[in-house]
Motif scaffolding. Sequence first.
Motif, PDB file in Angstrom:
ATOM      1  N   SER A 428      16.147  42.796  -6.896  1.00 46.76           N
ATOM      2  CA  SER A 428      14.823  42.174  -6.750  1.00 46.76           C
ATOM      3  C   SER A 428      15.005  40.730  -6.311  1.00 46.76           C
ATOM      4  O   SER A 428      16.098  40.153  -6.412  1.00 46.76           O
ATOM      5  CB  SER A 428      14.041  42.235  -8.062  1.00 46.76           C
ATOM      6  N   ARG A 429      13.883  40.166  -5.853  1.00 49.07           N
ATOM      7  CA  ARG A 429      13.896  38.773  -5.402  1.00 49.07           C
ATOM      8  C   ARG A 429      12.638  38.047  -5.900  1.00 49.07           C
ATOM      9  O   ARG A 429      11.588  38.662  -6.052  1.00 49.07           O
ATOM     10  CB  ARG A 429      13.966  38.692  -3.873  1.00 49.07           C
ATOM     11  N   VAL A 430      12.779  36.747  -6.135  1.00 48.68           N
ATOM     12  CA  VAL A 430      11.670  35.875  -6.524  1.00 48.68           C
ATOM     13  C   VAL A 430      11.651  34.687  -5.579  1.00 48.68           C
ATOM     14  O   VAL A 430      12.685  34.066  -5.315  1.00 48.68           O
ATOM     15  CB  VAL A 430      11.809  35.393  -7.982  1.00 48.68           C
ATOM     16  N   LYS A 431      10.463  34.375  -5.063  1.00 51.35           N
ATOM     17  CA  LYS A 431      10.327  33.250  -4.119  1.00 51.35           C
ATOM     18  C   LYS A 431       9.242  32.307  -4.611  1.00 51.35           C
ATOM     19  O   LYS A 431       8.179  32.729  -5.036  1.00 51.35           O
ATOM     20  CB  LYS A 431       9.987  33.772  -2.721  1.00 51.35           C
ATOM     21  N   ASN A 432       9.523  31.013  -4.550  1.00 53.68           N
ATOM     22  CA  ASN A 432       8.545  29.970  -4.874  1.00 53.68           C
ATOM     23  C   ASN A 432       8.327  29.117  -3.625  1.00 53.68           C
ATOM     24  O   ASN A 432       9.269  28.519  -3.105  1.00 53.68           O
ATOM     25  CB  ASN A 432       9.052  29.098  -6.026  1.00 53.68           C
ATOM     26  N   LEU A 433       7.096  29.086  -3.136  1.00 55.89           N
ATOM     27  CA  LEU A 433       6.723  28.212  -2.027  1.00 55.89           C
ATOM     28  C   LEU A 433       5.954  27.032  -2.590  1.00 55.89           C
ATOM     29  O   LEU A 433       4.978  27.209  -3.308  1.00 55.89           O
ATOM     30  CB  LEU A 433       5.870  28.957  -0.999  1.00 55.89           C
ATOM     31  N   ASN A 434       6.381  25.835  -2.241  1.00 55.12           N
ATOM     32  CA  ASN A 434       5.775  24.625  -2.785  1.00 55.12           C
ATOM     33  C   ASN A 434       5.568  23.648  -1.631  1.00 55.12           C
ATOM     34  O   ASN A 434       6.443  22.868  -1.286  1.00 55.12           O
ATOM     35  CB  ASN A 434       6.689  24.034  -3.857  1.00 55.12           C
ATOM     36  N   GLN A 435       4.402  23.712  -0.995  1.00 52.72           N
ATOM     37  CA  GLN A 435       4.084  22.881   0.161  1.00 52.72           C
ATOM     38  C   GLN A 435       3.257  21.683  -0.298  1.00 52.72           C
ATOM     39  O   GLN A 435       2.304  21.841  -1.055  1.00 52.72           O
ATOM     40  CB  GLN A 435       3.297  23.680   1.203  1.00 52.72           C
ATOM     41  N   GLY A 436       3.602  20.507   0.191  1.00 55.49           N
ATOM     42  CA  GLY A 436       2.875  19.317  -0.233  1.00 55.49           C
ATOM     43  C   GLY A 436       2.647  18.345   0.901  1.00 55.49           C
ATOM     44  O   GLY A 436       3.343  18.356   1.920  1.00 55.49           O
ATOM     45  N   ILE A 437       1.650  17.499   0.705  1.00 53.90           N
ATOM     46  CA  ILE A 437       1.360  16.432   1.654  1.00 53.90           C
ATOM     47  C   ILE A 437       0.884  15.219   0.870  1.00 53.90           C
ATOM     48  O   ILE A 437       0.176  15.345  -0.125  1.00 53.90           O
ATOM     49  CB  ILE A 437       0.301  16.878   2.699  1.00 53.90           C
ATOM     50  N   ASN A 438       1.317  14.048   1.305  1.00 54.74           N
ATOM     51  CA  ASN A 438       0.956  12.813   0.635  1.00 54.74           C
ATOM     52  C   ASN A 438       0.457  11.809   1.676  1.00 54.74           C
ATOM     53  O   ASN A 438       1.147  11.512   2.648  1.00 54.74           O
ATOM     54  CB  ASN A 438       2.153  12.223  -0.103  1.00 54.74           C
ATOM     55  N   ARG A 439      -0.758  11.309   1.478  1.00 56.60           N
ATOM     56  CA  ARG A 439      -1.328  10.310   2.380  1.00 56.60           C
ATOM     57  C   ARG A 439      -1.602   9.021   1.600  1.00 56.60           C
ATOM     58  O   ARG A 439      -2.002   9.068   0.450  1.00 56.60           O
ATOM     59  CB  ARG A 439      -2.627  10.817   3.016  1.00 56.60           C
ATOM     60  N   GLU A 440      -1.419   7.902   2.297  1.00 54.51           N
ATOM     61  CA  GLU A 440      -1.629   6.613   1.642  1.00 54.51           C
ATOM     62  C   GLU A 440      -2.100   5.586   2.666  1.00 54.51           C
ATOM     63  O   GLU A 440      -1.539   5.478   3.764  1.00 54.51           O
ATOM     64  CB  GLU A 440      -0.337   6.135   0.991  1.00 54.51           C
ATOM     65  N   PHE A 441      -3.141   4.832   2.285  1.00 52.50           N
ATOM     66  CA  PHE A 441      -3.629   3.755   3.141  1.00 52.50           C
ATOM     67  C   PHE A 441      -3.739   2.493   2.297  1.00 52.50           C
ATOM     68  O   PHE A 441      -4.340   2.507   1.215  1.00 52.50           O
ATOM     69  CB  PHE A 441      -4.995   4.103   3.747  1.00 52.50           C
ATOM     70  N   THR A 442      -3.163   1.397   2.805  1.00 57.15           N
ATOM     71  CA  THR A 442      -3.096   0.155   2.045  1.00 57.15           C
ATOM     72  C   THR A 442      -3.554  -1.017   2.892  1.00 57.15           C
ATOM     73  O   THR A 442      -3.200  -1.122   4.073  1.00 57.15           O
ATOM     74  CB  THR A 442      -1.649  -0.108   1.563  1.00 57.15           C
ATOM     75  N   VAL A 443      -4.323  -1.915   2.287  1.00 55.47           N
ATOM     76  CA  VAL A 443      -4.717  -3.183   2.898  1.00 55.47           C
ATOM     77  C   VAL A 443      -4.339  -4.303   1.935  1.00 55.47           C
ATOM     78  O   VAL A 443      -4.598  -4.199   0.723  1.00 55.47           O
ATOM     79  CB  VAL A 443      -6.223  -3.235   3.206  1.00 55.47           C
ATOM     80  N   GLN A 444      -3.711  -5.352   2.461  1.00 53.29           N
ATOM     81  CA  GLN A 444      -3.230  -6.430   1.606  1.00 53.29           C
ATOM     82  C   GLN A 444      -3.502  -7.781   2.261  1.00 53.29           C
ATOM     83  O   GLN A 444      -3.277  -7.961   3.460  1.00 53.29           O
ATOM     84  CB  GLN A 444      -1.728  -6.267   1.356  1.00 53.29           C
ATOM     85  N   LEU A 445      -3.995  -8.755   1.460  1.00 47.28           N
ATOM     86  CA  LEU A 445      -4.247 -10.122   1.907  1.00 47.28           C
ATOM     87  C   LEU A 445      -3.403 -11.069   1.063  1.00 47.28           C
ATOM     88  O   LEU A 445      -3.363 -10.938  -0.173  1.00 47.28           O
ATOM     89  CB  LEU A 445      -5.724 -10.486   1.764  1.00 47.28           C
ATOM     90  N   ASP A 446      -2.723 -12.017   1.710  1.00 44.88           N
ATOM     91  CA  ASP A 446      -1.901 -12.999   1.008  1.00 44.88           C
ATOM     92  C   ASP A 446      -2.171 -14.391   1.575  1.00 44.88           C
ATOM     93  O   ASP A 446      -2.303 -14.551   2.800  1.00 44.88           O
ATOM     94  CB  ASP A 446      -0.415 -12.676   1.151  1.00 44.88           C
ATOM     95  N   TYR A 447      -2.221 -15.379   0.677  1.00 43.77           N
ATOM     96  CA  TYR A 447      -2.452 -16.759   1.096  1.00 43.77           C
ATOM     97  C   TYR A 447      -1.508 -17.660   0.307  1.00 43.77           C
ATOM     98  O   TYR A 447      -1.405 -17.563  -0.925  1.00 43.77           O
ATOM     99  CB  TYR A 447      -3.903 -17.160   0.842  1.00 43.77           C
ATOM    100  N   VAL A 448      -0.809 -18.540   1.031  1.00 37.90           N
ATOM    101  CA  VAL A 448       0.126 -19.481   0.423  1.00 37.90           C
ATOM    102  C   VAL A 448      -0.262 -20.880   0.878  1.00 37.90           C
ATOM    103  O   VAL A 448      -0.458 -21.126   2.083  1.00 37.90           O
ATOM    104  CB  VAL A 448       1.584 -19.190   0.842  1.00 37.90           C
ATOM    105  N   THR A 449      -0.363 -21.811  -0.070  1.00 37.02           N
ATOM    106  CA  THR A 449      -0.690 -23.194   0.293  1.00 37.02           C
ATOM    107  C   THR A 449       0.108 -24.165  -0.580  1.00 37.02           C
ATOM    108  O   THR A 449       0.134 -24.039  -1.800  1.00 37.02           O
ATOM    109  CB  THR A 449      -2.196 -23.473   0.136  1.00 37.02           C
ATOM    110  N   PRO A 450       0.824 -25.084   0.035  1.00 35.16           N
ATOM    111  CA  PRO A 450       1.524 -26.114  -0.740  1.00 35.16           C
ATOM    112  C   PRO A 450       0.538 -27.133  -1.295  1.00 35.16           C
ATOM    113  O   PRO A 450      -0.435 -27.499  -0.633  1.00 35.16           O
ATOM    114  CB  PRO A 450       2.465 -26.754   0.284  1.00 35.16           C
ATOM    115  N   LEU A 451       0.805 -27.604  -2.491  1.00 36.70           N
ATOM    116  CA  LEU A 451       0.009 -28.651  -3.111  1.00 36.70           C
ATOM    117  C   LEU A 451       0.831 -29.932  -3.139  1.00 36.70           C
ATOM    118  O   LEU A 451       1.901 -30.013  -2.525  1.00 36.70           O
ATOM    119  CB  LEU A 451      -0.409 -28.221  -4.522  1.00 36.70           C
ATOM    120  N   ALA A 452       0.361 -30.921  -3.832  1.00 32.66           N
ATOM    121  CA  ALA A 452       1.072 -32.194  -3.896  1.00 32.66           C
ATOM    122  C   ALA A 452       2.361 -32.066  -4.708  1.00 32.66           C
ATOM    123  O   ALA A 452       2.494 -31.197  -5.583  1.00 32.66           O
ATOM    124  CB  ALA A 452       0.160 -33.256  -4.515  1.00 32.66           C
TER     125      ALA A 452
END
Length: 837
Positions: A428-452
């Motif tokens: 006999s035989r046993v089969k496991n099918l495991n199909q997957g998909i992963n989606r990701e969307f990212t938005v990033q804002l960065d601000y750097v400012t020197p002070l005194a």
Amino acid sequence: MKNLFQLLFLVTLALSVTTQRVSAQNSEPEKPIYKISGKITEKGTGDPVPYAAVSLVEIESGTNLAGAVAGFDGEFVISNFGNGKYQVVISFLGFENLKSEILTVTETNSTINLGTLALVQDAVALQEVTVMGQRDLIEEKVDRTIYNAENDKTLVGGDATDVLRRVPMLSVDLDGNVSMRGSSSILVLLNGKQSAIVATNVAEALKQIPAEEIKSIEVITSPSAKYDAEGTGGVINIITKKNNLVGASLNINSSVGYRGSNLGINASLKQNKMSWTLGGFGRAGYNILGFFENEQYITNSNGSQVRVNQNADTRNQMMFGRYNFGWDYEINKYNFMTASVSFGLRNMKNLQDGLSTETFAEELLINSTLMDVNVANLSNNIDVNYNYTKTYEKKGKEFSVSGLYSQGNLTNDFINSLYDNSFETIASRVKNLNQGINREFTVQLDYVTPLANGQILEYGAKNILRKAESDFAYFTAEGPDGEFVEVDDVIFSNEFTYDQNVTAGYVSYMTNFLKNYTFKGGMRYEYTSISADFKNSDLPADIPSFGVWVPSVNLSRKLEKGNMIKAAYNRRVQRPSLNFLNPNINAANPRQITQGNPLLEPEMTDNYEVSYSTFVKGSMINFTSFFRNTSGSIQPIRSVLEDDIIFTTFENIGQEKAYGLSIFSNINLSGKFSLNGSVDGYYARLDNGIEDPLYAASNDGFVLSGRLFANYTLPKDWQIQGFTFARGRRVELQGTSGGFGVYGLNFNKQFNEKRGSIGFGAENFFTKVFIIENELYTPTIMQKSTVGLKNMNFKINFNYRIGKLSVDGPRRKKRGVSNDDLKEGGDGNSGAIINNN
């Protein structure tokens, strides 16, 4: 917490005061003060070069008598020397070494100011330049340790796994799983941003990145608030080779070995304000043979005990590929944009030939089976990245916006073929099918400012939308050729979706105070909402939303001679990846099955550390002590089912504490010979907090690892390099995993004015088979497993560069998205993996 910060500050201040008092007591006021000072800048721009290494060389003996490290402003001071003739030597990665004129120091000329010293950028691609000596492999900076992999010639023909095995504070097992000071909860970034290449499975993704493409590895043990809160152990940033050159070039690198081969081609073109890069490579692994043996003592529900023995021969085949296209455009002096598209693929097959299972009761054989197991792990992924950066006339001020879209497709299947009682034909035989998909969307804002007064303020926001799907099903078939029929049970055949939204904001502040002190602190807030659903059933998947505050504090004190002491605290969050969440039942080994838990919550970890860095005659030594406390740790729960099958799932039940010390050093014995190594150790205490004696578990013990690397430059452009890495027995909640060691030797010869190189390498050439022994013990299960791997390898390396480039324009920091917040692990057979944040 406030008391802790006060204590760390007082300890640091006390060390400073004590050092100053001892210095004052030992000094003689009537003697002159010997001091050489100056400021290091970059030629052409006038910008200071912080952290450049400064050595004072005695002319007569040629030895380094003293040294210093330039500060943030590029200024340095050398002291603790006497009368004599000296020369100041300045070095920093990416620049040519600079030597001063010979200085004659006397009692009447004991204080010398060299003024401004301008370093010239190293034009590594110019044919007419011959670079003598070698740069340090390891750099210690205020907030990170950097391993300069581009200077390690033994890595030719290897991959990122080989590189990380040489990096201080990191440990990599034979399967490529990475841990930092004992913790496998790590954020892994590629060029400072998240990539689907490292999101699906870190261990396998590292094999896709050739060592020749890696410029450096950054180890950040105490990440600031700017970084995502994920990764209890810290952050690993893999920096690949970039260029700011004009012209065109084509580089070909290849390696052919007994167990693996690779071929890579990389091209670059830069004209005026635009540049393009195009690259691709493939890596194949073959002839990877091994075996495993498994002995289990299981106490079942009626109190009787059975013994189960398993063994099989193993074969592994793999094929990896990665292809990328990048584009940069410098709009004007203050505006810059970059975009890139990368594709990756992974094809792995694991075969277990003749998996034999024998069950004994009171030493009588009551059952015996024989089967073949075929596991296929196939995936492909795509990343699309965009970044816009705006700078200002005010130096250091910068705004950037970044976007990332990632998609990964994963197939993780297995087929078990069970033989009949005669072990001649398949019943006999046993089969496991495991199909997957992963989606990701990212938005990033960065601000750097020197002070005194040298202060820096950073703040930003980020949003990550994730959607993972896993479609799994089980099938059975009679005989070797029977048709597969799907199992009609929602436990074994279903479709699972997992949506996650992480919204974050952060603020970080850095300042210098009391002349030699630097403080960097910040706060980050992250809010996570999750929804999960089983398409074909009403199985529970109600996961509450949660918000977390993540503080971070870094404090450093510069001492004499470039020495530095640092103290840090940060809190980290570890969200479970789909490896832990996926409800697909993994029964590739039918005697030990695993199922994820979609209701898992994140881990919370508090990290504390104190480190001290010193320079002795041009060599660097670093000591770091740390304490890590994790609550809600995701740990496996094992129980015994019918037919004496071991079932594993996961719960937030663990408490982990680790107390550690790391020592590493980079020693330059001469201009031709260098040696560096490290020793890492920690004491671990683990407890799952369960009172029921049937499931209660705790463990403790020491874990040690170490590495050593040596390089010697021979005449006529020959080099010889060797390395070794070893990791001792590792403590786990319900047992231990065995230690192992690897080593290698490489010879390399450059030719045609260093356009090309050819070399020979050997790895583990005295060890035919690695043996690793693992143990598992619970009140109902005792298991000892032995894994063997034939890892001896011989290879021939070849590299050649066509084209000539020249340096043009300032170096520009390229920002990007970095998602690092997911705990990897579990059974490793999920249908889709949610990205590391």
